[in-house]
Write a protein that holds these residues in place. Sequence first.
Motif, PDB file in Angstrom:
ATOM      1  N   VAL A   1       0.827  -1.213   0.000  1.00  0.00           N
ATOM      2  CA  VAL A   1       0.000   0.000   0.000  1.00  0.00           C
ATOM      3  C   VAL A   1       0.862   1.265   0.000  1.00  0.00           C
ATOM      4  CG1 VAL A   1      -1.717   1.318   1.291  1.00  0.00           C
ATOM      5  CG2 VAL A   1      -1.863  -1.179   1.220  1.00  0.00           C
ATOM      6  N   GLY A   2       0.550   2.167  -0.949  1.00  0.00           N
ATOM      7  CA  GLY A   2       1.189   3.484  -0.992  1.00  0.00           C
ATOM      8  C   GLY A   2       2.544   3.537  -1.663  1.00  0.00           C
ATOM      9  N   LYS A   3       3.033   2.408  -2.184  1.00  0.00           N
ATOM     10  CA  LYS A   3       4.399   2.372  -2.698  1.00  0.00           C
ATOM     11  C   LYS A   3       4.506   2.620  -4.204  1.00  0.00           C
ATOM     12  CE  LYS A   3       6.343   1.463   1.246  1.00  0.00           C
ATOM     13  NZ  LYS A   3       7.206   2.469   1.907  1.00  0.00           N
ATOM     14  N   GLU A   4       3.440   2.320  -4.952  1.00  0.00           N
ATOM     15  CA  GLU A   4       3.507   2.433  -6.413  1.00  0.00           C
ATOM     16  C   GLU A   4       2.171   2.963  -6.953  1.00  0.00           C
ATOM     17  OE1 GLU A   4       5.027  -1.040  -8.466  1.00  0.00           O
ATOM     18  OE2 GLU A   4       5.948  -1.768  -6.618  1.00  0.00           O
ATOM     19  N   PHE A   5       2.101   3.039  -8.288  1.00  0.00           N
ATOM     20  CA  PHE A   5       0.874   3.483  -8.970  1.00  0.00           C
ATOM     21  C   PHE A   5       0.343   2.330  -9.817  1.00  0.00           C
ATOM     22  CE2 PHE A   5      -1.327   4.891 -12.760  1.00  0.00           C
ATOM     23  CZ  PHE A   5      -2.184   5.880 -12.315  1.00  0.00           C
ATOM     24  N   SER A   6      -0.940   2.053  -9.689  1.00  0.00           N
ATOM     25  CA  SER A   6      -1.608   1.119 -10.595  1.00  0.00           C
ATOM     26  C   SER A   6      -3.082   1.499 -10.645  1.00  0.00           C
ATOM     27  CB  SER A   6      -1.451  -0.329 -10.122  1.00  0.00           C
ATOM     28  OG  SER A   6      -2.022  -1.221 -11.067  1.00  0.00           O
ATOM     29  N   TYR A   7      -3.547   1.841 -11.833  1.00  0.00           N
ATOM     30  CA  TYR A   7      -4.898   2.361 -12.036  1.00  0.00           C
ATOM     31  C   TYR A   7      -5.931   1.352 -11.543  1.00  0.00           C
ATOM     32  CZ  TYR A   7      -8.429   5.168 -14.486  1.00  0.00           C
ATOM     33  OH  TYR A   7      -9.495   5.971 -14.795  1.00  0.00           O
ATOM     34  N   SER A   8      -6.802   1.792 -10.647  1.00  0.00           N
ATOM     35  CA  SER A   8      -7.771   0.885 -10.035  1.00  0.00           C
ATOM     36  C   SER A   8      -9.180   1.459 -10.074  1.00  0.00           C
ATOM     37  CB  SER A   8      -7.374   0.598  -8.584  1.00  0.00           C
ATOM     38  OG  SER A   8      -8.359  -0.196  -7.949  1.00  0.00           O
TER      39      SER A   8
END
Length: 488
Positions: free
Chosen positions: A163-170
């Motif tokens: 949680v909070g470490k990267e970006f992934s469109y959700s």
Amino acid sequence: MKKIAVIFIINLLFCFASFAQVENSAKTIKKIKTYLTELEKVGFSGSVLVEINGKVAISKGYGFSDKANLIKNKPSTVLCIGSITKQFTATAILKLEMQGKLSTDDKITKYFDNVPIDKSNITIHDLLRHQSGLPSNVGKDYDKISQAEFLDKVMNSKLLFEVGKEFSYSNIGYSLLGMIIEKTSGKTYETYLYDNLWKPAQMEMTGYSRPMFDKSKIAIGYYKDDKIWGKPTDKEWDKTAPYWHLKANGGVLSTTEDMYKWHKALKGENILSKDAKNKLYHPKIRTEENYNEPIYGYGWDVAPTNRNTKRYWHNGSNNIFFADFMIYIDEDVTLIMLSNKSHQTNFDKLNFELSKMIFEKNYKPIIPIADNETNQKYSQNMIEIILSKGIEVGKEIHKKRPANTNILEYILNAKGYDFLSQKNYDKAIDLFIMNIFAFPKSANGFDSLGEAYMNKGDKTLAIKNYEKSLELNPNNGNAKEMLLELRR
């Protein structure tokens, strides 16, 4: 005193430079109108609104909202805005924060029961910025599902990263936000948005079903071969709105006229305060991010331009309807496009093309190849010729092709990637070479060819083609990343 004078001169020059980009607006507007008319001829169907220097320069429909009955698209035609819905959800969350009903720092455990340990640290902020680690979807847009079943699937899904470490469109992250809006406001998602966002913005043609749309004004969605997909309101809904696979992350219906009202309302402080708007576009970012590079804000992609200005942007699509909303906030330029016909990649860069026409004095826009039956068959035939007789024969035949006939780049590109996945590099390379022979200014074509050479192990040609792709499109992040990797 000298420092103040220098700053004044710099600011003056900057303002003049920004104005100079769009000062020939009459000529630019004429070029854009001609361009959009040409796009209509090759299959574009939808509505477009262009604001230049703070004034609406173009607001017009193209193609048909109902082809069988010859009903044309208009600025008042109701179309699906897809994931642009997310900016309404994000704004509603900030409105609730202004009202003291929640905080973007709240963990989702405050709003949902039985949250597993791996998801217990997810905050509203993480959901807004797509950094929760949640997957994009747990079902298809119009699949029937109860809220309890949806939550069960989400909570039992595997996180893509910490949680909070990267970006992934959700998408499902924004559906959770929609549920939080309902829990904290005591209203349905659509009712809260109308009362607090759309009504203050005078948007009476935006929503799922609340506007009681005149059904004849809702555009029919079409596949690229003109077969009917239908209207969003014809799909299976949970009474007045889609099920949670789509609700709050997409699927809202609107018009280009109403979306322009939304833009104007956001410029003021009737909906969000100055501080809340700043948070909308410039929220807290991760340590590896930089505000001087593109970031994902709250429901908006925020990026700097090469003119030292800001661009706010988002699009949305279900592969039938396509929506694109682009704002150059410092330069009073806004571009809104809503489309009701599947077009692969033919028109998804329309607003980027319009931007270049506005800001680049001598830019000549590219008219896409018509995605029709003739060109589809021709593209498939060219693939067979290249694979059976070779690339040079294919080039010669292409030079002598009939008028108004051309390769559809995406068809050859897709077939090339099929071969690439099978590690049949030579066939993939031939198809990619044919694409750049037909489209020598295609950054994507050179990017694909670079990838094929890289996978084959030809580092020299991989670098050469990635460099060419980057020359054609300096914003090609993939080419930059691959070149760094190759040069290591």
